[in-house]
Design a protein around this motif. Structure first.
Motif, PDB file in Angstrom:
ATOM      1  N   LEU A 154       6.199   0.723   6.428  1.00 59.79           N
ATOM      2  CA  LEU A 154       5.299   1.854   6.602  1.00 59.79           C
ATOM      3  C   LEU A 154       3.893   1.286   6.637  1.00 59.79           C
ATOM      4  O   LEU A 154       3.481   0.584   5.709  1.00 59.79           O
ATOM      5  CB  LEU A 154       5.450   2.860   5.464  1.00 59.79           C
ATOM      6  CG  LEU A 154       4.814   4.233   5.700  1.00 59.79           C
ATOM      7  CD1 LEU A 154       5.591   5.007   6.755  1.00 59.79           C
ATOM      8  CD2 LEU A 154       4.745   5.038   4.402  1.00 59.79           C
ATOM      9  N   GLN A 155       3.185   1.584   7.709  1.00 62.41           N
ATOM     10  CA  GLN A 155       1.890   0.944   7.933  1.00 62.41           C
ATOM     11  C   GLN A 155       0.769   1.976   7.926  1.00 62.41           C
ATOM     12  O   GLN A 155       0.740   2.868   8.766  1.00 62.41           O
ATOM     13  CB  GLN A 155       1.921   0.219   9.274  1.00 62.41           C
ATOM     14  CG  GLN A 155       0.619  -0.446   9.676  1.00 62.41           C
ATOM     15  CD  GLN A 155       0.806  -1.264  10.921  1.00 62.41           C
ATOM     16  OE1 GLN A 155       1.547  -2.238  10.931  1.00 62.41           O
ATOM     17  NE2 GLN A 155       0.140  -0.880  12.000  1.00 62.41           N
TER      18      GLN A 155
ATOM     19  N   ARG B 223      10.873  -1.091   2.704  1.00 62.05           N
ATOM     20  CA  ARG B 223      10.625  -2.205   1.782  1.00 62.05           C
ATOM     21  C   ARG B 223       9.164  -2.646   1.752  1.00 62.05           C
ATOM     22  O   ARG B 223       8.684  -3.131   0.733  1.00 62.05           O
ATOM     23  CB  ARG B 223      11.508  -3.392   2.164  1.00 62.05           C
ATOM     24  CG  ARG B 223      11.359  -4.621   1.285  1.00 62.05           C
ATOM     25  CD  ARG B 223      11.606  -4.326  -0.175  1.00 62.05           C
ATOM     26  NE  ARG B 223      11.579  -5.557  -0.975  1.00 62.05           N
ATOM     27  CZ  ARG B 223      11.336  -5.592  -2.281  1.00 62.05           C
ATOM     28  NH1 ARG B 223      11.093  -4.466  -2.940  1.00 62.05           N
ATOM     29  NH2 ARG B 223      11.340  -6.731  -2.941  1.00 62.05           N
ATOM     30  N   PHE B 224       8.439  -2.451   2.861  1.00 60.41           N
ATOM     31  CA  PHE B 224       7.077  -2.994   2.937  1.00 60.41           C
ATOM     32  C   PHE B 224       6.055  -1.903   3.248  1.00 60.41           C
ATOM     33  O   PHE B 224       6.313  -0.999   4.049  1.00 60.41           O
ATOM     34  CB  PHE B 224       6.987  -4.076   4.023  1.00 60.41           C
ATOM     35  CG  PHE B 224       7.909  -5.239   3.796  1.00 60.41           C
ATOM     36  CD1 PHE B 224       7.551  -6.277   2.948  1.00 60.41           C
ATOM     37  CD2 PHE B 224       9.147  -5.292   4.423  1.00 60.41           C
ATOM     38  CE1 PHE B 224       8.404  -7.342   2.728  1.00 60.41           C
ATOM     39  CE2 PHE B 224      10.006  -6.357   4.211  1.00 60.41           C
ATOM     40  CZ  PHE B 224       9.640  -7.382   3.363  1.00 60.41           C
ATOM     41  N   ILE B 225       4.886  -2.024   2.608  1.00 58.28           N
ATOM     42  CA  ILE B 225       3.717  -1.199   2.929  1.00 58.28           C
ATOM     43  C   ILE B 225       2.632  -2.134   3.447  1.00 58.28           C
ATOM     44  O   ILE B 225       2.197  -3.053   2.743  1.00 58.28           O
ATOM     45  CB  ILE B 225       3.178  -0.446   1.692  1.00 58.28           C
ATOM     46  CG1 ILE B 225       4.225   0.498   1.119  1.00 58.28           C
ATOM     47  CG2 ILE B 225       1.880   0.289   2.041  1.00 58.28           C
ATOM     48  CD1 ILE B 225       4.465   1.756   1.913  1.00 58.28           C
ATOM     49  N   VAL B 226       2.218  -1.917   4.682  1.00 58.93           N
ATOM     50  CA  VAL B 226       1.109  -2.684   5.272  1.00 58.93           C
ATOM     51  C   VAL B 226      -0.089  -1.751   5.361  1.00 58.93           C
ATOM     52  O   VAL B 226       0.072  -0.550   5.616  1.00 58.93           O
ATOM     53  CB  VAL B 226       1.489  -3.201   6.676  1.00 58.93           C
ATOM     54  CG1 VAL B 226       0.282  -3.804   7.381  1.00 58.93           C
ATOM     55  CG2 VAL B 226       2.610  -4.228   6.578  1.00 58.93           C
ATOM     56  N   SER B 227      -1.283  -2.282   5.138  1.00 62.82           N
ATOM     57  CA  SER B 227      -2.466  -1.421   5.249  1.00 62.82           C
ATOM     58  C   SER B 227      -3.656  -2.181   5.799  1.00 62.82           C
ATOM     59  O   SER B 227      -3.829  -3.372   5.555  1.00 62.82           O
ATOM     60  CB  SER B 227      -2.841  -0.843   3.871  1.00 62.82           C
ATOM     61  OG  SER B 227      -3.287  -1.860   2.992  1.00 62.82           O
TER      62      SER B 227
ATOM     63  N   LEU C  97       8.679  -1.497  -3.678  1.00 60.41           N
ATOM     64  CA  LEU C  97       8.114  -1.867  -2.381  1.00 60.41           C
ATOM     65  C   LEU C  97       7.181  -3.066  -2.507  1.00 60.41           C
ATOM     66  O   LEU C  97       6.642  -3.344  -3.580  1.00 60.41           O
ATOM     67  CB  LEU C  97       7.356  -0.675  -1.781  1.00 60.41           C
ATOM     68  CG  LEU C  97       8.185   0.597  -1.512  1.00 60.41           C
ATOM     69  CD1 LEU C  97       7.294   1.685  -0.920  1.00 60.41           C
ATOM     70  CD2 LEU C  97       9.375   0.309  -0.613  1.00 60.41           C
ATOM     71  N   VAL C  98       7.007  -3.747  -1.392  1.00 56.61           N
ATOM     72  CA  VAL C  98       6.097  -4.893  -1.313  1.00 56.61           C
ATOM     73  C   VAL C  98       4.852  -4.451  -0.568  1.00 56.61           C
ATOM     74  O   VAL C  98       4.934  -4.005   0.592  1.00 56.61           O
ATOM     75  CB  VAL C  98       6.757  -6.081  -0.579  1.00 56.61           C
ATOM     76  CG1 VAL C  98       5.761  -7.230  -0.431  1.00 56.61           C
ATOM     77  CG2 VAL C  98       8.006  -6.543  -1.317  1.00 56.61           C
ATOM     78  N   MET C  99       3.706  -4.545  -1.203  1.00 59.32           N
ATOM     79  CA  MET C  99       2.440  -4.158  -0.583  1.00 59.32           C
ATOM     80  C   MET C  99       1.793  -5.371   0.097  1.00 59.32           C
ATOM     81  O   MET C  99       1.623  -6.424  -0.522  1.00 59.32           O
ATOM     82  CB  MET C  99       1.487  -3.585  -1.638  1.00 59.32           C
ATOM     83  CG  MET C  99       1.593  -2.083  -1.846  1.00 59.32           C
ATOM     84  SD  MET C  99       3.253  -1.389  -2.052  1.00 59.32           S
ATOM     85  CE  MET C  99       3.657  -1.848  -3.733  1.00 59.32           C
ATOM     86  N   LEU C 100       1.429  -5.178   1.375  1.00 58.96           N
ATOM     87  CA  LEU C 100       0.803  -6.243   2.178  1.00 58.96           C
ATOM     88  C   LEU C 100      -0.524  -5.741   2.738  1.00 58.96           C
ATOM     89  O   LEU C 100      -0.652  -5.454   3.934  1.00 58.96           O
ATOM     90  CB  LEU C 100       1.731  -6.655   3.324  1.00 58.96           C
ATOM     91  CG  LEU C 100       3.060  -7.311   2.932  1.00 58.96           C
ATOM     92  CD1 LEU C 100       4.055  -7.210   4.077  1.00 58.96           C
ATOM     93  CD2 LEU C 100       2.837  -8.767   2.548  1.00 58.96           C
ATOM     94  N   PRO C 101      -1.555  -5.610   1.904  1.00 55.92           N
ATOM     95  CA  PRO C 101      -2.856  -5.152   2.410  1.00 55.92           C
ATOM     96  C   PRO C 101      -3.548  -6.261   3.186  1.00 55.92           C
ATOM     97  O   PRO C 101      -3.496  -7.431   2.790  1.00 55.92           O
ATOM     98  CB  PRO C 101      -3.625  -4.816   1.125  1.00 55.92           C
ATOM     99  CG  PRO C 101      -3.037  -5.733   0.089  1.00 55.92           C
ATOM    100  CD  PRO C 101      -1.582  -5.896   0.454  1.00 55.92           C
TER     101      PRO C 101
END
Length: 487
Positions: free
Chosen positions: A19-20, A114-118, A164-168
């Motif tokens: 989810l981005q 699984r992943f949050i991109v921002s 979840l894994v956060m990838l800012p």
């Protein structure tokens, strides 16, 4: 021409894993591009849903094209200008967090996520104590994320395998650390149970990342010609350079879940991104700051022109290889390879990077990007770094003017005006001091501790060296002064 869509691309639908937050050019040409490559290579097998996290803007173009779009990377590859085009099919849908709140919120309950991109801009990772859990959604990005994570925690009853894994990728230092702090502040503000905070610690991963790629965005002037070339209409084309780097710092090892390097992608997993950040700031950004002001006063207007000017190119190379690299901690071979890549990027014929645009806030930039190398070299070699010292004199030459107009100090190059843009206090200082005699001007500037964090005039030999260079620039002009000292 037919509009690009899933039927035309033959998109294979995959589980939604990402989810981005943010649908802008950078993420689409960087993160989404990489995931698309990994999907093609068979190492990831996951789709992305883009979230529009702000109230303004439209998703119409995405919906018309079913989120399919083309990325064209343009630059020097193996010594030759090259264009690399890819239709990105890794994005499966888009959602408006405000207009389609329930649809957006339902993704918190998605088992495969699984992943949050921002990428919500540098101002996006903020804590605002007026944000409320009851808002649908909360107004800040960390507020949105805190509520989203809490609803996931509740739905899966705190299951540790549903974190979840956060990838800012916001351009601030330790972006993941700041994001985690904001989320936990909201948990406290909203009086959420201790079990949720424990779940954040045990089941979730907040990474801090460093990203590097120049993304030039939608090529407005060339878009129709490109569509003719592609054979389809694409209103979401994104252009950028071939070079990319994604450094991901994580307390937990997530390489197996995000195996981007296995697809040949330039992703580095580490428990300490700081040496890579230092490398980028000191070599890439430091190179820019060290030569652009001198190059502009030599008559150049863009970076590419500067690289075609042998005097400027050689000055930059000597700065990087002789004065910056010796002060850094990563292996020399790795640093030199990165520096060569920087030179290749600066020679990109498809990027017209204005020197005046880079000159914005040069005082604080010199302090952050060049001064650590300057001081490190001085401490290590017990002598001044010639090129970095000259770059400081060039800064003083560039910041010369007496009139402030439209929030800019007015400088002059060959009788033509240019704008010097910086903080108001900086511009006031130079308006009052830059036309003094050379010695007085240099002393005032170098002893201004607010600029540098210390009194540079107190360092042995610095004031005399800068004054000598500046006097030459004033007397002979920038190009002749550089030729006398560096040709």
């Amino acid at each position: 021409m037919e509009l690009l869509n899933k039927t035309k691309t033959g998109k294979k639908e995959r589980p939604v894993k990402v989810l981005q937050f943010g649908e802008g050019n950078f993420l689409r040409a960087f993160v989404d591009y990489m995931i698309d490559v990994a999907n093609e290579q068979g190492t990831f097998n996951g789709d992305i849903v883009l979230v529009k996290p702000i109230t303004f803007g439209s998703l119409d173009r995405f919906r018309e094209q079913e989120s399919q779009y083309t990325v064209q990377l343009r630059g020097i590859v193996d010594g030759e200008p090259k264009k690399i085009s890819r239709i990105v099919t890794s994005v499966t849908d888009v959602v408006d967090a405000y207009e389609e709140y329930e649809t957006y919120a339902d993704y918190a309950k998605l088992d495969s996520l699984r992943f949050i991109v921002s990428n919500t801009t540098e101002a996006g990772i903020v804590y605002d104590d007026t944000d409320r859990m009851e808002m649908n959604p909360p107004k800040t990005f960390p507020g949105k994320l805190a509520k989203f994570l809490y609803e996931r925690y509740q739905h899966f009853h705190g299951a540790l395998d549903k974190g979840l894994v956060m990838l800012p990728v916001e351009l601030i230092d330790d972006n993941g650390v700041h994001l985690e702090q904001c989320v936990k502040k909201f948990a406290a503000l909203w009086k959420l149970e201790d079990g949720f905070v424990q779940w954040l610690d045990q089941a979730c991963v907040f990474t801090s990342t460093l990203v590097d790629r120049i993304v030039t965005g939608y090529p407005k002037d060339e878009a129709q010609a490109l569509c003719e070339e592609f054979g389809y209409q694409d209103n979401l084309i994104v252009t950028g350079e071939p070079f990319a780097l994604w450094v991901i710092e994580s307390k937990k090892d997530i390489r197996a879940e995000l195996p981007l390097p296995d697809a040949g992608l330039p992703v580095i997993f580490t428990n300490n991104q700081k040496p890579y950040k230092q490398r980028k700031v000191r070599i890439l950004n430091g190179a820019h700051t060290s030569f652009v002001l001198a190059s502009y006063l030599c008559g150049n207007d863009i970076v590419l022109e500067s690289m075609q000017d042998a005097l400027i190119l050689n000055f930059m190379k000597a700065t990087i290889f002789d004065e910056v690299i010796p002060t850094l901690t990563l292996p020399k071979e790795e640093l030199e390879a990165f520096a060569q890549a920087v030179i290749t990027r600066f020679n990109n014929p498809y990027v017209k990077h204005s020197l005046l645009a880079i000159s914005l806030n040069s005082v604080s930039k010199w302090r952050a990007r060049c001064m650590p190398s300057f001081l490190g070299y001085l401490e290590q070699e017990k002598k001044l770094p010639k090129h970095l010292t000259f770059s400081l004199a060039a800064l003083l030459a560039f910041y010369t003017g007496t009139e402030i107009r439209d929030k800019a100090l007015i400088g002059h190059r060959d009788g033509e005006e240019y704008q010097i843009l910086d903080d108001a206090a900086v511009l006031e200082f130079f308006a009052q001091n830059s036309t003094k005699d050379t010695a007085a001007y240099v002393h005032a500037a170098l002893s201004a501790e607010d600029f540098w964090g210390q009194d540079l005039s107190a360092l042995d030999g610095v004031e005399d060296a800068v004054a000598s260079y500046l006097e030459e620039i004033r007397t002979l002009g920038m190009r002749k002064a550089m030729e006398n000292n560096f040709a």
